[in-house]
Design a protein around this motif. Sequence first.
Motif, short mmCIF file in Angstrom:
data_model
loop_
_atom_site.label_atom_id
_atom_site.label_comp_id
_atom_site.label_asym_id
_atom_site.label_seq_id
_atom_site.Cartn_x
_atom_site.Cartn_y
_atom_site.Cartn_z
N ASN A 153 0.83 -1.19 0.00
CA ASN A 153 0.00 0.00 0.00
C ASN A 153 0.87 1.25 0.00
O ASN A 153 0.91 2.02 0.95
CB ASN A 153 -0.94 0.00 1.20
N PHE A 154 1.59 1.43 -1.10
CA PHE A 154 2.51 2.55 -1.20
C PHE A 154 1.86 3.69 -1.98
O PHE A 154 1.17 3.45 -2.96
CB PHE A 154 3.77 2.09 -1.92
N LYS A 155 2.04 4.93 -1.49
CA LYS A 155 1.51 6.08 -2.23
C LYS A 155 2.61 7.12 -2.40
O LYS A 155 3.33 7.45 -1.46
CB LYS A 155 0.36 6.72 -1.44
N GLU A 157 3.13 10.96 -3.33
CA GLU A 157 2.44 12.23 -3.54
C GLU A 157 3.33 13.13 -4.39
O GLU A 157 4.50 13.33 -4.08
CB GLU A 157 2.18 12.92 -2.20
N TYR A 217 -5.45 18.48 -3.70
CA TYR A 217 -4.87 17.16 -3.51
C TYR A 217 -5.89 16.11 -3.90
O TYR A 217 -7.07 16.39 -4.02
CB TYR A 217 -4.45 16.96 -2.05
N ASP A 262 -0.65 16.46 -4.94
CA ASP A 262 -0.89 17.39 -3.85
C ASP A 262 -0.07 18.65 -4.13
O ASP A 262 1.13 18.69 -3.89
CB ASP A 262 -0.47 16.76 -2.51
N PHE A 280 4.82 7.44 0.85
CA PHE A 280 4.37 6.96 2.15
C PHE A 280 3.98 5.49 2.09
O PHE A 280 3.39 5.04 1.12
CB PHE A 280 3.13 7.73 2.60
N VAL A 281 4.29 4.75 3.16
CA VAL A 281 3.75 3.40 3.29
C VAL A 281 2.77 3.42 4.47
O VAL A 281 2.82 4.31 5.31
CB VAL A 281 4.85 2.34 3.52
N GLU A 282 1.91 2.43 4.50
CA GLU A 282 0.84 2.42 5.49
C GLU A 282 1.39 2.35 6.92
O GLU A 282 2.39 1.68 7.19
CB GLU A 282 -0.04 1.20 5.24
N ASN A 283 0.71 3.02 7.83
CA ASN A 283 1.03 2.98 9.26
C ASN A 283 2.44 3.43 9.61
O ASN A 283 2.99 3.02 10.62
CB ASN A 283 0.82 1.58 9.83
N PHE A 284 3.04 4.23 8.76
CA PHE A 284 4.34 4.77 9.12
C PHE A 284 4.27 6.27 8.89
O PHE A 284 4.08 6.73 7.77
CB PHE A 284 5.45 4.12 8.29
N GLY A 285 4.39 7.03 9.97
CA GLY A 285 4.07 8.45 9.95
C GLY A 285 4.90 9.32 9.03
O GLY A 285 4.42 10.33 8.52
N GLU B 62 1.32 11.55 14.91
CA GLU B 62 2.52 11.80 14.12
C GLU B 62 3.26 10.50 13.80
O GLU B 62 3.73 10.29 12.69
CB GLU B 62 3.47 12.75 14.87
N ASN B 185 -2.69 11.91 10.32
CA ASN B 185 -1.33 11.46 10.00
C ASN B 185 -1.09 11.58 8.50
O ASN B 185 -1.94 11.25 7.69
CB ASN B 185 -1.18 10.00 10.44
N THR B 191 -2.33 6.97 2.23
CA THR B 191 -2.60 5.56 1.98
C THR B 191 -4.04 5.14 2.31
O THR B 191 -4.52 4.14 1.80
CB THR B 191 -1.63 4.65 2.77
#
Lengths: 414, 209
Positions: A153-155, A157, A217, A262, A280-285, B62, B185, B191
Amino acid sequence: MQQDVFESVNTISLKDYQKREHLLTKIKNRFSTYGYKQIQTPTFEQYDLYKTIAGTINSDEMIKVIDPSGKVLVLRPDVTIPITRIVATNKQIPSSEERFFYISHVFRNSIVQQDKKEHTQAGIENFGPSTPALDAEIIALAIQTVNDLGFNNFKLEIGHAGFFKELLKQINISEQETTQLKQMIQAKNFSEIKPFLEKLSINTDVRHSLQQIPFLYGNTEDVMKRAEAVILNERMNDTLHNLIEVNELLKIYKLDQFVSFDLGLINHMNYYSDIIFQGFVENFGKPVLMGGRYNHLAEQFNTKIPAIGFACDVDSIFSAMQQQALFPTIESLVDFHISYSPTTQRDALITAQELRERGCSVITHLGNSTSNSLASYNVHYEENTISIRDQYNTRLFSNKDELLQELLQNKEEL
Amino acid sequence: MDYLTLAMAKGRTAEQAIKLLEKAGVHFPNFEEKTRKLIFHDREMLIKLVYVKAVDVPTYVEKGAADIGIVGKDNIAEAQADIYDMMDLNFGKCRFVLAGTSDKLNDQSQKLTIATKYPVVTKEYFKQRTIPVETIKLNGSVELAPLIGLSDLIVDIVETGKTLKENGLKVIETIDAISTRLIVNKASFATKSASIHRFMNQLERALEV
């Protein structure tokens, strides 16, 4: 006695190190498939190099040392600037060479994390012509690099540094107000931007555009349509059309589903001039990857070279991979563990050398203890027999040549 | 779709936050304000609520331990967290103020000492005004500090000003307005964009009613 582990972040376990190597190998392999060659810049850099290039790294964050002649040096706080310097000034690099990658430590003092001064970055820099085609290729490489590591689940931006900079050029506000405005746009602070802009005495068209920027965005087509309404001049129009072209090209790479736009994206590195992006990857701020085009940086070294690049934050990627259990179990087995007695030493060592010559990993050991060895095969030399044990069975041989022949045959099967 | 994790601040704004969530169609049937439980689920809307100390909400969000958070602007500003501050929820309104027994701001013969729960906000404010100060971090009853000579002034949040008045302190300057915010976040925003927007739309509609 001095405490050995003074800060827990400074120690890395052997197993973790193997995992890091695994992830770095994957990244390297991917970079190579796009024709990048590895380069290394010095650990010590001139403080002045970073001091004179405004808006890059806060000078408080740099780790400085003074050499015997009194010159101030810094531990490499960034890789993009030294690579640009090398390319701009070094005659030893043929000008046809424009694709570089690096895996380097960067050093910075961090106010929030005082015990974390060292980070690993893996990135690329490309000094080819500034075209949407190349922008799209770099973005494709960035997406593939992260996908190779197993994140599903990589995004990425995508924004454009020129968009906001162009709007800023239209108005006359103080440095402090600029910083505040940047912070609000970066935080998508919709509730405070409006009253803030109303207080400033600026042109209404620009005010309207600035107010819309953080809203630009999401879905690509949709963002592009809404962005039309914000455009104030020819240059912003070109910018937008470049982005549209990049997006069309990403469809050919079949990677457009990993991308969102964005236009409120602002990078703290001021040298970015055009397209910018962060992944960004999931669940990593935090973003695990950041990059963009910096067409004017080489001008600091009196040449004009367009450039684009990105860097992966290896430490963040490592943590995210740990968290999502993306590392394969890495076997730390050696191929052979050979134990021998004083009288069989000669034969045992010769066997070991022959095996090593053929690329096997071998540990030799005097005595017959095999308890703490993790090997595919345990070989024990005795006066008249040689025993070999794998996880299934034990076989016996009468001399080393017989054994070697058998082993090498087996090795090929493996 | 996956669960969205929502970090909610304990304390003065919890009741109103729950009320707003109810209006937006998000229900946590087992929730009580005085509870010792820390996690609640809305199994229909797929939202997991983690009930944490207000100062910790920005950290949870964060770091990505929570996707979204409901917390006061005071805690967001103090934490300097790199998050999206996307929505003003219009409750929990109060102000950051500079207060003291008398206005010592113009007396620059010596360095001012400011007691506060919010040293980051305080330093930033005085830096902008280019007044050198020393801050003392306290964790409660900040009003006491100027009364017993620990500090010259205080920076604190006030709703009505009653506590200040009862202790003989008065507001010297208002630093900033505060209200409860929805924070997001940055990675989750990219995601889990669809679920976050659905949640935000529901909140927005609830706010309009």
